[in-house]
Design a protein around this motif. Sequence first.
Motif, mmCIF file in Angstrom:
data_model
loop_
_atom_site.group_PDB
_atom_site.id
_atom_site.type_symbol
_atom_site.label_atom_id
_atom_site.label_comp_id
_atom_site.label_asym_id
_atom_site.label_seq_id
_atom_site.Cartn_x
_atom_site.Cartn_y
_atom_site.Cartn_z
ATOM 1 N N GLY A 229 0.822 -1.193 0.000
ATOM 2 C CA GLY A 229 0.000 0.000 0.000
ATOM 3 C C GLY A 229 0.860 1.249 0.000
ATOM 4 N N LYS A 230 0.214 2.376 0.129
ATOM 5 C CA LYS A 230 0.898 3.670 0.082
ATOM 6 C C LYS A 230 0.601 4.417 1.372
ATOM 7 N N CYS A 231 1.630 5.053 1.929
ATOM 8 C CA CYS A 231 1.480 5.829 3.158
ATOM 9 C C CYS A 231 1.037 7.241 2.795
ATOM 10 N N ASN A 232 -0.061 7.667 3.402
ATOM 11 C CA ASN A 232 -0.577 9.013 3.146
ATOM 12 C C ASN A 232 -0.949 9.644 4.483
ATOM 13 N N CYS A 233 -0.143 10.637 4.905
ATOM 14 C CA CYS A 233 -0.409 11.393 6.138
ATOM 15 C C CYS A 233 -0.549 10.473 7.340
ATOM 16 N N GLY A 234 0.340 9.488 7.416
ATOM 17 C CA GLY A 234 0.380 8.617 8.585
ATOM 18 C C GLY A 234 -0.569 7.445 8.541
ATOM 19 N N THR A 235 -1.352 7.285 7.462
ATOM 20 C CA THR A 235 -2.314 6.186 7.350
ATOM 21 C C THR A 235 -2.047 5.411 6.063
ATOM 22 N N CYS A 236 -2.093 4.072 6.176
ATOM 23 C CA CYS A 236 -1.847 3.230 5.008
ATOM 24 C C CYS A 236 -3.081 3.169 4.108
ATOM 25 N N GLU A 237 -2.879 3.435 2.831
ATOM 26 C CA GLU A 237 -3.918 3.230 1.828
ATOM 27 C C GLU A 237 -3.535 1.983 1.047
ATOM 28 N N CYS A 238 -4.285 0.893 1.290
ATOM 29 C CA CYS A 238 -3.878 -0.423 0.799
ATOM 30 C C CYS A 238 -4.235 -0.612 -0.679
ATOM 31 N N CYS B 78 -15.529 -8.880 8.682
ATOM 32 C CA CYS B 78 -14.383 -9.731 8.393
ATOM 33 C C CYS B 78 -13.188 -8.862 8.024
ATOM 34 N N LYS B 79 -12.151 -8.917 8.854
ATOM 35 C CA LYS B 79 -10.915 -8.175 8.594
ATOM 36 C C LYS B 79 -9.743 -9.123 8.737
ATOM 37 N N CYS B 80 -8.882 -9.102 7.769
ATOM 38 C CA CYS B 80 -7.701 -9.975 7.767
ATOM 39 C C CYS B 80 -8.115 -11.433 7.965
ATOM 40 N N ASN B 81 -9.239 -11.817 7.333
ATOM 41 C CA ASN B 81 -9.726 -13.194 7.367
ATOM 42 C C ASN B 81 -10.125 -13.639 8.776
ATOM 43 N N ARG B 82 -10.477 -12.669 9.624
ATOM 44 C CA ARG B 82 -10.943 -12.961 10.979
ATOM 45 C C ARG B 82 -12.141 -12.076 11.280
ATOM 46 N N CYS B 83 -13.073 -12.633 12.055
ATOM 47 C CA CYS B 83 -14.246 -11.858 12.441
ATOM 48 C C CYS B 83 -13.908 -10.892 13.570
ATOM 49 N N GLU B 84 -14.251 -9.643 13.373
ATOM 50 C CA GLU B 84 -14.192 -8.673 14.454
ATOM 51 C C GLU B 84 -15.630 -8.429 14.895
ATOM 52 N N LYS C 105 -5.579 -2.934 -3.915
ATOM 53 C CA LYS C 105 -6.922 -3.484 -4.098
ATOM 54 C C LYS C 105 -7.152 -4.768 -3.320
ATOM 55 N N ASP C 106 -6.223 -5.679 -3.310
ATOM 56 C CA ASP C 106 -6.444 -7.000 -2.722
ATOM 57 C C ASP C 106 -5.910 -7.126 -1.303
ATOM 58 N N TYR C 107 -5.590 -5.983 -0.632
ATOM 59 C CA TYR C 107 -5.021 -6.045 0.714
ATOM 60 C C TYR C 107 -5.805 -5.141 1.660
ATOM 61 N N GLU C 108 -5.684 -5.470 2.939
ATOM 62 C CA GLU C 108 -6.347 -4.681 3.967
ATOM 63 C C GLU C 108 -5.550 -4.802 5.260
ATOM 64 N N GLY C 109 -6.015 -4.100 6.311
ATOM 65 C CA GLY C 109 -5.311 -4.075 7.593
ATOM 66 C C GLY C 109 -4.657 -2.730 7.812
ATOM 67 N N SER C 110 -4.328 -2.441 9.088
ATOM 68 C CA SER C 110 -3.727 -1.143 9.406
ATOM 69 C C SER C 110 -2.374 -0.965 8.748
ATOM 70 N N ALA C 111 -1.688 -2.074 8.454
ATOM 71 C CA ALA C 111 -0.396 -2.007 7.772
ATOM 72 C C ALA C 111 -0.453 -2.740 6.440
ATOM 73 N N LYS D 189 -7.038 -9.822 1.225
ATOM 74 C CA LYS D 189 -8.480 -9.874 1.417
ATOM 75 C C LYS D 189 -8.986 -11.291 1.209
ATOM 76 N N SER D 190 -9.770 -11.803 2.169
ATOM 77 C CA SER D 190 -10.344 -13.144 2.093
ATOM 78 C C SER D 190 -11.457 -13.248 3.113
ATOM 79 N N LEU D 191 -12.526 -14.029 2.763
ATOM 80 C CA LEU D 191 -13.651 -14.230 3.670
ATOM 81 C C LEU D 191 -13.748 -15.675 4.142
ATOM 82 N N GLU D 192 -12.771 -16.509 3.793
ATOM 83 C CA GLU D 192 -12.864 -17.923 4.106
ATOM 84 C C GLU D 192 -12.922 -18.174 5.613
#
Length: 757
Positions: free
Chosen positions: A534-543, A575-581, A545-551, A556-559
Motif C-alpha cells: 500500500g501507500k502511506c498518506n499522512c500517517g495512514t496506510c492506503e492499501c 471480516c478483517k484480515c480473514n478474521r471476524c471482528e 486493491k487485494d489487501y487490507e489491515g492497518s499495515a 483480502k479473504s472471507l474464508e
Amino acid sequence: VLYTNSLSVDVVIFFHVFCIAFTQNFTKAGEQEAARCDTKAQLKARGCGEEEIISPNISIKPEKNVSLSKSFNQQEPVQLSPQEISLKVRPGLPITFNVSFKRVEGYPVDLYYLMDLSYSMKDDLANVKKLGESLFQALKEITEHAQIGFGAFVDKTVLPYTNTNKEKLLKPCDEEEADQQCQAAFGYRHVLSMTPSEKEFRNKVKDQYISGNLDSPEGSLDAMMQAAVCGDKIGWRNSSTRLIVLTTDAGFHMAGDGKLAGILEPNDEQCHMEGNLYIKSSEMDYPSVGQLAAQFKKHNIQPIFAVTNNMEAVYQQLSNMIPKSEVGVLSSDSGNIVQLIKDAYNRLSSKVTVTHDNLPDDVSVVYKPICKHPQPSDNEGICDNVSVGEEISFEVTVTARSCMERKSFTIRPLGIKDTLTVTLSTNCECECEVDETNHVHCREKGRVSCGICRCNDGYVGQFCECAIGDKDERSLRASCQRQNGTECENRGDCVCGRCQCHRTEQGSYFHGDFCECDDENCERFQNKLCGGNGKCNCGTCECNKDYEGSACQCKKSLEGCRTLNGSECFGRGTCKCNRCECKEGYQRPRCETCLGCPDPCLTKLNCIECLGFQSGPFEKNCSEACGKSIFATVVDQFTFSDKLCHLKDSQSCWVDFKLKQLVGEDNYKAEILKQRDCPKPPDITAIIGGSIAGVALIGLLILMLIKLLIHLNDLKEFKKFENEKKKSRWAEVRYRGSHHSQHAQQAQDFFMFYSTT
C-alpha cells in the motif's frame, strides 16, 4: 548546542561535536536551516569548505596553579594542584584535565581525645591518665607539629538516660565504693583545648573522674557534633590533619531517641558551649548520622572509633556511613590505645579520596586515579597506600549536558583543607560575523549571519521575501499554527502566513496546511512501510486493491469468516484480515453467541404474546413493533431444538416458546406453543355463598361470645349473692348465742347468791 535564529527560523539542535556551515545558498529549496549543523566530515561531503565551517572550541585555563609543597615549613602548605581552573565546554562533549596531589612531610596533626566517662570505663580512665608521654611520642613520630586536646561525655542528664534524683545527679557512681571519687552527671564537657604541651595534657586528664548514667547507649554523637562545630573552642588549626579519637565500650543514641525524654527539638548542628559544657544537652535531640557525617566533611575531620570488641560491629556500620573514618578494637583496659591510634592514622592518611561539592545540575564528573594502588568507585577517585611525599594524580572528566554560564563547583580530597575551584561555561552560540548591510541574498531586505538571513522590520521569510504590510508578524505566524500553538508543526517555515514545508530525512516533503502530514511514518509490517502492499498518506496506510489491515498486512479473504449458513460472521461482525471482528458481547471465532447480552426469552416475551395470542402491551401495534425482528409460527409441538422459554404473559398465562437467532443481531425465528396454561376464572356463586355463610358464622360467633360473657357475669353475681346470704345467717346465730349465755350467767349468779345465804 548550536542556535540559529532569524525571523522565520527558531531552531535548537543538540549535537556533541557538530559544526555549522555559514556559506550562503547551502540549504536547498524546502530544506530547513538546521541542515547547516552537522559534523565536519558531513559538511565537507556536501561541498562546504574548511574556511566556511564554524566549530566552537573547548578550552581549559588554569587560573591559579601554585606548585605542590615538599614539606611543612610553618607556612600554608599546598597539597593539591591546580587551585582554580576555568573550563569552556560544549554541551554533551566531555572535557578532561589532571589534578595532582602530594602528602606533605611533617604536616601538622590535631588530635582530640574524646573519652566515655561512664562508670564502665573506670579502668580505662586510670590507664589514659598514664598515656600522656607515650601518646605524644607516637604523634612526634608522625609530625613535629602535633597538638592534642581532651573532652569527655556520658549522656543527657534527664530520665530515662540518667537518674534525676538530686543526690544521684551529684554522685551517679556505684554507692558500694564510698571512697571513690565521682563527678556529677553531665552530657559533654570540653576539658582541654589543643595544646602541644604533654604536661598540660597530663595534668588536665589527671583531674578527671568517672561519672555514670542509667542506660547502656551513651551520648557520643552529641559530643562529636560539638567537637566538630565548636572549632574556636577546641582549637583546630587551619592547616592540619584533624582527628577525633572516640573511646567507648557502649553504643550510641541517635536522632529520634530524644523522644523518650520528651525532647522533640531537632539538633541544629550549631555550637552551644558555655563554661566548657554543652548547655543544650537536655533541650535538643541527638544528631543523626547524616548530620554528623556532613559536619565532619565540612570541617575536614577524620574520626577514629576506639571501641571494645563487643561494639566493633556496631561502630563498623557507623564507619561505613562516615567517609574517612576508621575503627579499632580496644583492649579491656585501653592499654593498646596508642598503637591503635597510630595504625588508624596510617590507614587514613595513606588513603586519598577525591570528591566534589556543589555540583551544578546537568553536570557530571568522573575520576580516574593515576597511582600505584587505584581503587574502584562510582563518584570518587581513590588511591590507597599513598606514602608521604609521593605525588599522585587524578584524571577528571567533566561533561555539561545543557547551556550554562560561569557555574562553579569544588573538587577536594576528603579530610584535607586544599580545594580546586572549577568554573564552568558553555559554548552555546556560534561566533558568526554579521553583515551589517542589506544583502542581495536576503533580497536586500536583511543581513546575513551564519549564512541565514536576519530580516529587517516589516519583512519575513527564509530570504526576507515576504512583506507583512499592515499586518503584524504575530498574526501572520498565528495563521501557521494549529490548536497546539506549534508553528508549522516544526516541520516548515511560516512564509507570509502560509507554511512552506521542509524535506524529510528520506527526501520527500512534509505536506498539509500546517505540514502536519508525512508519508514515511505509517505502520510497518515485516519492516516494510504498509507491508509493501500500500501507500502511506499522512500517517495512514492506503492499501492496494487485494489487501487490507492497518499495515496492509492481510490479503483480502472471507474464508475464515464464513458460517455454515453461508453468512459472514452471522451478520454480527465484520471480516478483517480473514478474521471476524465481532460486535460488543459476541464471541469469536464467528460471532455466533453473545455471553453478555440480555436473555432474548425476556426481551421478546411481549412480541411473542402479541404475535401468538393478540394480547399484551403490543396488541395494537404488533406488526410495527415486532414484525421486523421476529418471524413467529404458532404450533402444536416444536420442530427445532433450541432453548425452551417458559414465562408468564400479561394475563398470567404460562407461555411456552422457542427462539432461534437468524443472521444479524435482532433477527429471530420463533415457534409458539398454541395451548397456554391459564388459571381458571373464579366461581362467583361460590364466592357470594361463601361470603354470606362467612358473615352469618361470624355473627353467630359474636352472639355466642356475648351470651358467654353475660353468663359469666351472672355466675359472678350469684356467687356474690350466696356469700352475702351466708354472712347474714352467721350473724343471726351469733346474736342468739350471746343472749343464751347471758341468761345462763344470771341463773348461776342467782343460784350462788341463795347458796351463800
